[in-house]
Design a protein around this motif. Structure first.
Motif, PDB file in Angstrom:
ATOM      1  N   GLU A  80       0.819  -1.221   0.000  1.00 51.82           N
ATOM      2  CA  GLU A  80       0.000   0.000   0.000  1.00 51.82           C
ATOM      3  C   GLU A  80       0.854   1.273   0.000  1.00 51.82           C
ATOM      4  N   ALA A  81       1.951   1.259   0.758  1.00 46.33           N
ATOM      5  CA  ALA A  81       2.807   2.457   0.809  1.00 46.33           C
ATOM      6  C   ALA A  81       3.387   2.751  -0.576  1.00 46.33           C
ATOM      7  N   ASP A  82       3.771   1.706  -1.307  1.00 46.67           N
ATOM      8  CA  ASP A  82       4.286   1.896  -2.674  1.00 46.67           C
ATOM      9  C   ASP A  82       3.209   2.514  -3.571  1.00 46.67           C
ATOM     10  N   ILE A  83       1.981   2.047  -3.406  1.00 43.79           N
ATOM     11  CA  ILE A  83       0.881   2.571  -4.236  1.00 43.79           C
ATOM     12  C   ILE A  83       0.681   4.063  -3.953  1.00 43.79           C
ATOM     13  N   LEU A  84       0.669   4.411  -2.676  1.00 43.80           N
ATOM     14  CA  LEU A  84       0.465   5.821  -2.326  1.00 43.80           C
ATOM     15  C   LEU A  84       1.570   6.687  -2.911  1.00 43.80           C
ATOM     16  N   SER A  85       2.826   6.234  -2.807  1.00 43.56           N
ATOM     17  CA  SER A  85       3.907   7.093  -3.315  1.00 43.56           C
ATOM     18  C   SER A  85       3.901   7.141  -4.838  1.00 43.56           C
ATOM     19  N   MET A  86       3.433   6.074  -5.476  1.00 42.90           N
ATOM     20  CA  MET A  86       3.312   6.065  -6.938  1.00 42.90           C
ATOM     21  C   MET A  86       2.292   7.128  -7.409  1.00 42.90           C
ATOM     22  N   PHE A  87       1.140   7.151  -6.776  1.00 42.12           N
ATOM     23  CA  PHE A  87       0.123   8.138  -7.170  1.00 42.12           C
ATOM     24  C   PHE A  87       0.581   9.566  -6.843  1.00 42.12           C
ATOM     25  N   GLU A  88       1.286   9.712  -5.707  1.00 36.08           N
ATOM     26  CA  GLU A  88       1.790  11.060  -5.373  1.00 36.08           C
ATOM     27  C   GLU A  88       2.798  11.527  -6.424  1.00 36.08           C
ATOM     28  N   LYS A  89       3.599  10.585  -6.939  1.00 37.11           N
ATOM     29  CA  LYS A  89       4.571  10.971  -7.966  1.00 37.11           C
ATOM     30  C   LYS A  89       3.859  11.381  -9.262  1.00 37.11           C
ATOM     31  N   VAL A  90       2.783  10.689  -9.573  1.00 39.82           N
ATOM     32  CA  VAL A  90       1.987  11.084 -10.750  1.00 39.82           C
ATOM     33  C   VAL A  90       1.430  12.494 -10.534  1.00 39.82           C
ATOM     34  N   ASP A  91       0.918  12.757  -9.320  1.00 42.30           N
ATOM     35  CA  ASP A  91       0.390  14.101  -9.006  1.00 42.30           C
ATOM     36  C   ASP A  91       1.472  15.158  -9.214  1.00 42.30           C
ATOM     37  N   ARG A  92       2.651  14.881  -8.650  1.00 41.62           N
ATOM     38  CA  ARG A  92       3.737  15.884  -8.720  1.00 41.62           C
ATOM     39  C   ARG A  92       4.227  16.088 -10.145  1.00 41.62           C
ATOM     40  N   THR A  93       4.316  15.002 -10.906  1.00 38.81           N
ATOM     41  CA  THR A  93       4.900  15.087 -12.250  1.00 38.81           C
ATOM     42  C   THR A  93       3.916  15.637 -13.273  1.00 38.81           C
ATOM     43  N   PHE A  94       2.686  15.123 -13.230  1.00 42.37           N
ATOM     44  CA  PHE A  94       1.737  15.472 -14.288  1.00 42.37           C
ATOM     45  C   PHE A  94       0.606  16.398 -13.820  1.00 42.37           C
ATOM     46  N   GLY A  95       0.339  16.397 -12.506  1.00 45.94           N
ATOM     47  CA  GLY A  95      -0.687  17.293 -11.970  1.00 45.94           C
ATOM     48  C   GLY A  95      -2.118  16.892 -12.277  1.00 45.94           C
ATOM     49  N   ARG A  96      -2.325  15.728 -12.844  1.00 47.13           N
ATOM     50  CA  ARG A  96      -3.684  15.254 -13.116  1.00 47.13           C
ATOM     51  C   ARG A  96      -3.648  13.749 -13.376  1.00 47.13           C
ATOM     52  N   LEU A  97      -4.821  13.134 -13.302  1.00 50.68           N
ATOM     53  CA  LEU A  97      -4.945  11.722 -13.662  1.00 50.68           C
ATOM     54  C   LEU A  97      -6.285  11.538 -14.353  1.00 50.68           C
ATOM     55  N   ASP A  98      -6.266  10.913 -15.504  1.00 54.02           N
ATOM     56  CA  ASP A  98      -7.488  10.723 -16.288  1.00 54.02           C
ATOM     57  C   ASP A  98      -7.877   9.264 -16.445  1.00 54.02           C
TER      58      ASP A  98
END
Ligand code: NAP
Length: 251
Positions: free
Chosen positions: A67-85
């Motif tokens: 779960e911790a890996d999943i959370l940091s993966m999504f946070e990295k997507v937020d930081r890098t791309f600023g959105r998720l579709d």
């Protein structure tokens, strides 16, 4: 001004069906977050190939069984791309051929943790970002199931088949839960597809052995599955949710 490019996260996006999906999505104009578990070389090579083709991609190491890996993966997507579709819940594992009376608890726990709980946690994070009830703009999720959910995998891997049965129920339930919040949730259920998953389950000859049981007499390709995934993600599938598209060559 052109519209900002959509962002897609593909779990297990670096090899096999996930890699074909990442490549096709980048060609279709998505910025792609390519998750992988441990094979950094494969993920880096894929990201470089996408970039050489003029696409945008990011390699993201993380175990969907954690779960911790999943959370940091999504946070990295937020930081890098600023959105998720969009999310493709593709990461999945098989295990060595075994009967149920030979299976250890540790094996079952790993199978369910990666294939079922990992997909549900990734979906949770995606819904938090995409649901209109959370301030998002909507989106699409495709879960990768298997025709094993219907066949049951006797003598081979009933645990894997059951994990995909869970994915089928989850797809229906989540699709209905978030249908009014702008998110479509669908599944594809491939049959025998020519990837390295069979060798990683100790059966490198599985395709040759099994293809005679397939009405089309051949394995499918990762690209054939990716094409269906991309369609389900696209606006062309705008009224399709809770669907499960079987791709088993007639099996
Ligand atoms: P594959 O060729 O073995 O590729 C697996 C991918 O998932 C790799 O990118 C791998 O990363 C990643 N991965 C594995 N465990 C992970 C974990 N715990 N966390 C994050 N990433 C992980 O598999 P595939 O055949 O393309 O299968 C993809 C999906 O299709 C799976 O859900 C599978 O059950 C399903 N499916 C496959 C078939 C088939 O015949 N191939 C049929 C029906 C359904 P690394 O490179 O770092 O290991």
């Amino acid at each position: 001004m052109s519209a900002p490019k959509k962002v897609l996260l593909v779990t297990g996006g670096s090899r096999g069906i996930g890699a074909a999906t990442s490549r096709l999505a980048a060609k279709a104009g998505y910025r792609v977050a390519v998750n992988y578990a441990s094979n950094e070389a494969a993920a880096t090579a894929l990201v470089e190939a996408i970039e050489q083709d003029g696409g945008e991609a990011l390699a993201l190491k993380g175990d969907v069984g954690n779960e911790a890996d999943i959370l940091s993966m999504f946070e990295k997507v937020d930081r890098t791309f600023g959105r998720l579709d969009a999310l493709v819940n593709n990461a999945g594992v098989v295990d060595q051929r075994a009967r149920v009376d030979e299976m250890s608890g540790a094996r079952l726990e790993r199978m369910m943790r990666i294939n079922v709980i990992g997909s549900m946690l990734c979906a949770r994070e995606a819904v938090k970002r995409m649901s209109t009830s959370h301030g998002g703009k909507g989106g699409a999720i495709v879960n990768i199931s298997s025709i094993a959910a219907r066949i049951g995998g006797p003598g081979e891997y009933v645990d894997y088949a059951a994990s995909k049965g869970a994915i089928d129920s989850f797809t229906i339930g989540l699709a209905r839960e978030v249908a009014a919040e702008g998110i479509r949730v669908n599944a594809v259920s491939p049959g025998i597809i020519d990837t390295e998953i069979h060798a990683s389950g100790g059966q490198p000859d599985r395709i040759e052995r099994m293809r005679h049981f397939v009405p089309m007499q051949r394995a499918g390709t990762a690209e054939e599955v990716a094409a269906a995934i991309l369609w389900l993600l696209s606006d062309e599938a705008s009224y399709t949710t809770g669907a499960n598209l079987e791709m088993g060559g007639g099996r």
